[in-house]
Design a protein around this motif. Structure first.
Motif, PDB file in Angstrom:
ATOM      1  N   ALA A   1      62.372  48.858  66.848  1.00  0.00           N
ATOM      2  CA  ALA A   1      60.944  49.442  67.826  1.00  0.00           C
ATOM      3  C   ALA A   1      61.442  49.259  69.261  1.00  0.00           C
TER       4      ALA A   1
ATOM      5  N   GLU B   1      59.232  49.724  72.754  1.00  0.00           N
ATOM      6  CA  GLU B   1      57.773  49.964  73.231  1.00  0.00           C
ATOM      7  C   GLU B   1      57.724  49.205  74.738  1.00  0.00           C
ATOM      8  N   LYS B   2      56.676  49.552  75.431  1.00  0.00           N
ATOM      9  CA  LYS B   2      56.399  49.261  76.714  1.00  0.00           C
ATOM     10  C   LYS B   2      55.679  48.042  76.386  1.00  0.00           C
TER      11      LYS B   2
ATOM     12  N   PHE C   1      60.030  47.077  79.423  1.00  0.00           N
ATOM     13  CA  PHE C   1      59.599  47.704  77.916  1.00  0.00           C
ATOM     14  C   PHE C   1      60.650  46.582  76.999  1.00  0.00           C
TER      15      PHE C   1
ATOM     16  N   VAL D   1      62.851  54.271  77.330  1.00  0.00           N
ATOM     17  CA  VAL D   1      61.938  54.157  75.632  1.00  0.00           C
ATOM     18  C   VAL D   1      62.284  55.377  75.228  1.00  0.00           C
TER      19      VAL D   1
ATOM     20  N   SER E   1      64.112  55.241  71.542  1.00  0.00           N
ATOM     21  CA  SER E   1      63.234  55.883  70.217  1.00  0.00           C
ATOM     22  C   SER E   1      64.060  57.009  69.680  1.00  0.00           C
TER      23      SER E   1
ATOM     24  N   TYR F   1      53.347  46.424  66.793  1.00  0.00           N
ATOM     25  CA  TYR F   1      54.268  45.410  67.595  1.00  0.00           C
ATOM     26  C   TYR F   1      53.445  44.626  68.554  1.00  0.00           C
TER      27      TYR F   1
ATOM     28  N   PRO G   1      52.755  44.051  72.304  1.00  0.00           N
ATOM     29  CA  PRO G   1      52.829  44.474  73.519  1.00  0.00           C
ATOM     30  C   PRO G   1      52.978  43.293  74.571  1.00  0.00           C
TER      31      PRO G   1
ATOM     32  N   LYS H   1      49.323  45.963  67.671  1.00  0.00           N
ATOM     33  CA  LYS H   1      49.145  47.189  68.101  1.00  0.00           C
ATOM     34  C   LYS H   1      49.905  48.196  67.488  1.00  0.00           C
TER      35      LYS H   1
ATOM     36  N   CYS I   1      52.825  50.874  66.844  1.00  0.00           N
ATOM     37  CA  CYS I   1      54.125  51.441  67.467  1.00  0.00           C
ATOM     38  C   CYS I   1      53.704  52.968  67.822  1.00  0.00           C
ATOM     39  N   THR I   2      54.384  53.276  68.915  1.00  0.00           N
ATOM     40  CA  THR I   2      54.016  54.825  69.509  1.00  0.00           C
ATOM     41  C   THR I   2      54.890  55.715  69.108  1.00  0.00           C
TER      42      THR I   2
END
Length: 845
Positions: free
Chosen positions: A652, A654-655, A667, A690, A694, A707, A709, A731, A733-734
């Motif tokens: 992953a 992520e921010k 990140f 990111v 990704s 994940y 944050p 949270k 994952c985006t």
């Protein structure tokens, strides 16, 4: 599409940030494209030399997001550097700073250009000269403050009645970084009038750009005539009309001077008695009453800026327009299709074709569309030697297609040799008129010959890397050209070489920074070397151009003499073989070895999650490099990697919440062994890292769905307080799997841009409709075609039918946009977090 919500009371403009979405999935995406062209008449250095070593930066508010190369010893430096990035947050000003580079001291700012966000559209897509303004530290502000104010009556100890002003400083958002780190902010609250100035102060909040204050202050704003105690005011009765609330934000400097972060002013008369007034205010530059300094001597800066804000609706709204566009390859004649009509009415806007190409490419409709429009162009071509040489719809589509699908191909083919040429930078001038003192004509010629052969051989050996889509289109072009000019055996090759050499490889060699092959625009000498190489490659790529009768066409004697060294049949045969290979439909045998390509690299600060919940060491400055195979970090560029993480091990990306380390632009890279925390230099760079990480890891097995944050410190996660380090994230994952992993095209965004192009060119669409009606009705001799000579109308009835469909789908889509704007303007009331109040405006200096 630029759709901004205007507040009628202040003339202000409201916009939303990149990743923001409402409940129905509306996205507001911002992007900035531009070019820093040149500066002129900069302030001379106060010494005998007077020249400066200058560079230019781009900033969102006070956050630098781009920097040019240093241009040495000039007061009129030419930069010529392009930039493009997605804007990941809201901002007030886009600023360009010019600095004088210093070796031992801080770089000296010479001046700046600051443009308010709502004014960017005035300059969109055209070059402008901007006068440089002086840089005042009190004008360098960003962020907003949340205040609550109340004015009510108060009975004093003596029984008299006065008014009391209650001011609550709730919080701030988006304060600037100080020396690359979050600031230590505090606020001062003042009540100012003709005869008073009371000031109170909040506590300092440590290491945060979004401080939570929640402190309340009280001020008496009137006193009665019966008040007998010694007054601290010069007058007994205050005029509330002249009182003003001022809130200033400062960074606590400890041992050095505090830094001004911004202010807002509110007249007390705006606070209604007995009612609570709660609102967000944009911080403004300090209004110290001083006159704007003279700027005539600071020079000017030539810029080309295009700011785009796409309001992307949910996918369902774009289906009718997308279906209409995807039917284009099947429409007969092709000039009556939706895609062709868009290209026709936007022929002066080169970027207008790009969203059409991306959309057709994503749905596998690009090859038949390009084949159809290329066939029409060939029918109108009278001479074989002018084939595909103009700026037509076919050539524009092919150019954009090659830039999209050929990006990797260019990188593996040209980047190593371009890097070698730029790093060695040998003199290659062969024009005697441009020789410098000490130049040796024979040496320069040998250097140029070496570079040309290096580039040319790299291209000729690259056919296996040529993308299949490019090969399919080249095959179609070759067959159509041979059919159109059956008596010319060379035309089938020139139809392909005019694209792959003239419009692809030669352009990339000439401007490597525009194709991400180099990070900056080359200097004058290197630019001249690349120009000579590019001109040579163009001619070498034209099959048959090395014959004796072709050499005489060179106007420059020095180029004629240089090309004699390439007058060899082996070059002609090698070009022919290469063109045969990249325009074949036969499957190519892969070597089985995938080239390793550098996707991104930059200097960052790194921190590793250690064992037992401890963060190992402080942030360390290191060089981060991402290739198609692995992620590595190094002590310095070019050094051996300190750590190598295979891409397949990334789970992953992520921010990280700001409060985890009290730092912005962080990140995390979660991989099979550990967790890596990265601090980027700015918001744009963080988003780019990111995004690219990704994208290359989306297909990995075992990717995480959730994940954390924040960080795991001293036995618990700061975000959700879970005790176990292995606890599932709190949270989602985006990053999700796109429809097309390889191209990663946002089809809704591209359709939105096509819609905005139709809307902005609606008058041309109406003229085209009128022209169709005129042609269809009037069957006699067409003496005056002024009304429709600018459009391609082969079949007026079929074209009119498509135009009617375009009008219907755009009108329906416009209704959805209007509904969204109306809803958003209602929700985002003036003074809300989304639409903060602009206080007393000060023009940027």
């Amino acid at each position: 599409m630029n759709v901004l919500t205007v507040d009628p009371r202040q003339g202000g403009v409201v916009s939303r940030t990149m990743a923001e979405e409402d409940d129905k999935g509306v996205r507001i995406l911002q992007s900035l494209r531009g070019k820093i062209c040149e500066a002129k008449n900069l302030l001379p250095y106060p010494g005998p030399n007077k020249m400066r070593d200058c560079f230019c930066t781009v900033s969102l508010d006070q956050e630098e997001v781009f920097r040019t190369k240093v241009f040495e010893k000039s007061l009129s430096p030419f930069y010529g550097e392009d930039f493009y990035f997605e804007i990941p947050r809201n901002f007030q000003y886009l600023s360009f700073y010019v600095y004088d580079k210093s070796v031992f001291q801080r770089d000296l700012p010479l001046g700046k250009v600051a443009i308010r966000k709502e004014d960017l559209n005035k300059y969109s897509g055209k070059e402008h000269w901007f006068t440089l303004q002086s840089i005042d530290p009190n004008s360098e502000v960003q962020g907003k403050v949340h205040l609550e104010m109340k004015l009510h009556e108060l009975i004093t100890e003596t029984g008299s009645v006065c008014q009391q002003l209650v001011i609550r400083v709730i919080e701030c958002q988006g304060l600037p970084l100080i020396n690359g780190q979050s600031c230590d902010p505090y606020a001062t609250v003042s009540l100012i009038g003709p005869s008073r100035s009371d000031q109170k102060k909040t506590k300092v909040r440590k290491k945060t750009s979004n401080p939570q204050f929640d402190e309340t202050f009280y001020f008496e704003v009137t006193r009665s005539n019966s008040y007998t105690k010694k007054s601290q005011f010069q007058v007994e009765e205050e005029d509330i009309e002249k009182l003003e609330i001022r809130v200033d934000l400062w960074n606590n400097g400890n041992l050095v001077q505090d830094v001004f972060l911004g202010e807002t002013k509110i007249p007390v008369k705006n606070v209604k008695s007995g009612a609570s007034h709660k609102a967000w205010y944009l911080l403004q530059p300090k209004d110290n009453g001083s006159k704007t300094p003279k700027t005539d001597e600071l020079g000017s800066l030539r810029l080309n800026i295009t700011y785009i804000e796409d309001i992307v609706l949910p996918s369902i709204y774009y289906i009718p327009m997308r279906d209409l566009l995807l039917k284009s390859p099947d429409v007969k004649p092709i000039s009556a299709s939706c895609a062709h009509i868009l290209g026709d009415i936007c022929r002066d806007r080169y970027e207008a074709v790009l969203p059409v190409v991306r959309l057709l490419l994503h749905y596998g409709k690009l090859v038949p569309f390009i084949t159809a429009i290329a066939e029409v162009e060939l029918e109108q071509t009278q001479e074989a030697n002018t084939i595909f040489r103009g700026n037509s719809l076919a050539t524009r589509c092919l150019d954009d297609m090659m830039k999209i699908v050929g990006k990797h191909y260019l990188t593996v083919t040209l980047k190593p040799v371009i890097d070698e040429i730029c790093d060695t930078n040998k003199p290659c001038e062969i024009d005697p008129v441009k020789f410098k003192e000490g130049d040796n004509a024979d040496v320069n010629k040998d250097n140029l010959h070496y570079y040309v052969k290096k580039v040319f051989n790299s291209i000729l050996q690259s056919s296996m890397s040529c993308p299949t889509l490019m090969c399919d289109i080249f095959y179609a072009l070759r067959q159509m050209a041979a059919k159109r000019f059956p008596g010319d055996p060379h035309v089938q090759y020139s139809a392909v070489s005019s694209f792959v050499f003239l419009r692809f490889f030669a352009v990339a060699v000439l401007s490597p920074h525009s194709f991400q092959l180099r990070s900056h625009h080359p200097d004058a000498q290197m630019s001249r070397t690349l120009t000579l190489i590019s001109k040579t490659i163009q001619t070498l790529g034209s099959w048959g151009s090395l014959s004796k009768n072709k050499l005489s066409s060179f106007k420059e004697t020095y180029m004629y003499d240089f090309f004699k060294s390439f007058q060899d049949e082996t070059y002609i045969e090698e070009v022919k073989k290469f063109l045969d290979e990249i325009s074949s439909t036969e499957s190519k045998e892969s070597s089985g070895v995938e080239e390793t390509v550098i996707l991104k690299e930059s200097e960052v600060h790194r921190r590793v999650q250690g064992k037992q919940g401890f963060l190992r060491s402080n942030f360390k400055k290191q060089w981060l490099r991402l290739t198609t195979r692995e992620l590595t970090y190094h002590k310095h560029p070019g050094k051996q990697p300190l750590k190598t993480i295979p891409i397949k091990n990334v789970l992953a990306v992520e921010k990280v919440d700001e409060n985890a380390f009290n730092r912005k632009n962080m990140f995390q890279i979660i991989h099979t062994e550990s967790r890596l925390y990265i601090l980027a230099n700015n918001c744009v760079e963080a988003s780019e890292w990111v995004e690219v990480l990704s994208r290359v890891s989306r297909c990995n097995q075992g990717r995480l769905n959730f994940y954390h944050p924040s960080a795991y410190v001293c036995g618990n996660w700061l975000c959700c307080k879970a005790k176990s380090e292995g606890q599932t994230g709190c949270k989602p994952c985006t990053a999700t799997m796109p429809e097309n992993v390889e191209l990663d095209i946002d089809c809704d965004r591209e359709t939105e841009r096509i819609f905005s192009l139709f809307i902005s060119n609606s008058s041309k669409l109406h003229k085209m409709e009128d022209a169709c009606a005129t042609i269809a009705v009037y069957q006699g001799p067409q003496k005056d075609q002024d009304d429709y000579s600018n459009f391609i109308i082969e079949d007026p009835r079929e074209t009119f039918k498509t135009l009617k469909s375009i009008r219907e789908v755009t009108e329906k889509l416009q209704e959805h946009h209007d509904m969204f704007k109306e809803k958003r303007s209602t929700i985002a009331t003036y003074g809300s977090e989304e639409n903060p109040i602009v206080g007393k405006l000060s023009q940027p200096v």
